[in-house]
Design a protein around this motif. Structure first.
Motif, mmCIF file in Angstrom:
data_model
loop_
_atom_site.group_PDB
_atom_site.id
_atom_site.type_symbol
_atom_site.label_atom_id
_atom_site.label_comp_id
_atom_site.label_asym_id
_atom_site.label_seq_id
_atom_site.Cartn_x
_atom_site.Cartn_y
_atom_site.Cartn_z
ATOM 1 N N ALA A 98 37.847 46.936 47.735
ATOM 2 C CA ALA A 98 38.432 48.234 48.114
ATOM 3 C C ALA A 98 39.203 48.127 49.431
ATOM 4 O O ALA A 98 40.292 48.699 49.558
ATOM 5 N N CYS B 211 41.293 53.454 45.452
ATOM 6 C CA CYS B 211 40.246 53.831 44.504
ATOM 7 C C CYS B 211 40.614 53.383 43.094
ATOM 8 O O CYS B 211 39.833 52.690 42.433
ATOM 9 N N TRP C 172 38.891 50.420 40.944
ATOM 10 C CA TRP C 172 38.330 50.756 39.627
ATOM 11 C C TRP C 172 38.901 49.814 38.564
ATOM 12 O O TRP C 172 38.166 49.233 37.767
ATOM 13 N N PRO D 278 36.402 54.440 49.232
ATOM 14 C CA PRO D 278 37.167 54.058 48.038
ATOM 15 C C PRO D 278 36.339 53.255 47.039
ATOM 16 O O PRO D 278 36.508 53.410 45.825
ATOM 17 N N SER E 289 34.119 55.780 45.186
ATOM 18 C CA SER E 289 34.940 56.555 44.250
ATOM 19 C C SER E 289 35.275 55.731 43.010
ATOM 20 O O SER E 289 35.244 56.243 41.887
ATOM 21 N N ALA E 290 35.587 54.462 43.213
ATOM 22 C CA ALA E 290 35.892 53.578 42.085
ATOM 23 C C ALA E 290 34.672 53.392 41.193
ATOM 24 O O ALA E 290 34.779 53.418 39.958
#
Length: 97
Positions: free
Chosen positions: A16, A28, A32, A61, A64-65
């Motif tokens: 990230a 993010c 992901w 981040p 969130s991912a």
């Protein structure tokens, strides 16, 4: 916390952070995309379980991912490394040089 989980957390945060540097504002989704394509499903399951239980060691981040990973959707390709569509001449893609 297990040493494997520590390594997964550190790796997710490093990925990230690198995407924050390369693609500000898109870290993010890029993280992901990377985790979805390149991490073993067991690694994904472990980091998702950690995020759902606590997640305190993950950067914003990265967390969130991982939350997006938990959603089960397939991310849109964010980097050339994960664009595996057919080549312009219709050949099957290959990741070897």
């Amino acid at each position: 916390m297990s040493s494997t989980l520590d390594k997964l957390i550190r790796s997710a945060n490093q990925i990230a952070a690198e995407f924050e540097h390369q693609q500000p504002g898109n870290a993010c989704d890029a993280t992901w995309d990377h985790l979805w394509h390149f991490w073993d499903p067991r690694m994904v399951a472990e980091i998702v379980a950690y995020e759902q239980a606590d997640g305190a060691g993950l950067s914003v981040p990265a967390r969130s991912a991982v939350m997006k990973l938990a959603g089960g959707r397939t991310p849109a390709s964010q980097t050339q490394a994960t664009e595996f569509g057919p080549t312009p001449d219709g050949e099957a893609p290959a990741d070897a040089g």
